[in-house]
Write a protein that holds these residues in place. Structure first.
Motif: not given
Lengths: 141, 68
Positions: B15-25, B34-48
């Motif tokens: 779920s979105q919540a489960e992924l969010a927990d793993q990413l700590e966001v 996911e909807t393209g409304k926000y581009d993550p920072s490079l550190p968050l992209a690496f975490r993903i």
């Protein structure tokens, strides 16, 4: 003002609780300090020297700085999206209140509109920030 | 910037919540990415990328590059 806790991230609940508690403490101190300052300056039978009045008049700044520090700590606990939302909301608020107060000063000076005290700038910033946070957050939903 | 986050998440039944927990966001952050409304920072992209055990370029792609 706080954000919806469930939507802020895993550390949000704890951070929000700490934020609310610190803000409440700062607010109580602020009320006490303002009440004390008004009593000292306006209702005492003796006159304070000017330097003492300046010190007393500056005391509400202490709880205001406490609130600012609490907010900054809360901001740092948010994830990057929510930090961006907050930053954008402050930018909207600074722009709106800045341009608004700048414009109104001309109306005050030349069109004799009622004078508004500078003390209202800070509450106006917070009010507009609250509204802006709501609208900016919706853009990312 | 385009991304395959929604597809990759669905493949893993997260779920979105489960992924969010793993990413700590927040869940809202996952949704906004996911909807393209926000581009993550490079550190968050690496975490993903680490969470999905994939290279970044297999998750994110430059829109200009895609349309070219």
């Amino acid at each position: 003002m706080t954000c919806e806790t469930d939507d802020l991230g895993p550390k949000a609940k704890q951070a929000t609780r700490a934020y609310v508690r610190s803000m409440a403490i700062a607010a109580v101190i602020y009320i006490a300090v303002v009440f004390g300052a008004v009593t000292l300056i306006r209702h005492m039978p003796f006159h304070l020297p000017q330097w003492a009045v300046i010190i007393v008049a500056l005391t509400p700044v202490i709880p205001a700085l406490m609130m600012l520090r609490t907010y900054m700590t809360y901001l740092r606990s948010m994830d990057e999206l929510h930090r961006r939302i907050q930053t954008e909301a402050w930018l909207v608020s600074a722009g709106a209140v800045g341009v608004g107060s700048f414009t109104y000063s001309f109306l005050e000076e030349w069109a004799h509109f009622p004078r508004i005290d500078l003390v209202w700038i800070f509450p106006a910033l917070i009010f507009v920030w609250g509204l802006a946070t709501y609208y900016v957050r919706r853009r990312y939903k | 910037m385009k991304n395959r986050l929604k597809v990759l998440r669905a493949e893993r039944n997260w779920s979105q919540a489960e992924l969010a927990d793993q990413l700590e966001v927040s869940r809202q952050s996952v949704n906004a990415i996911e909807t393209g409304k926000y581009d993550p920072s490079l550190p968050l992209a690496f975490r993903i990328a680490r969470v999905f055990a994939m290279p970044i370029e297999q998750i994110f792609s430059d829109e200009a590059e895609v349309s070219a």
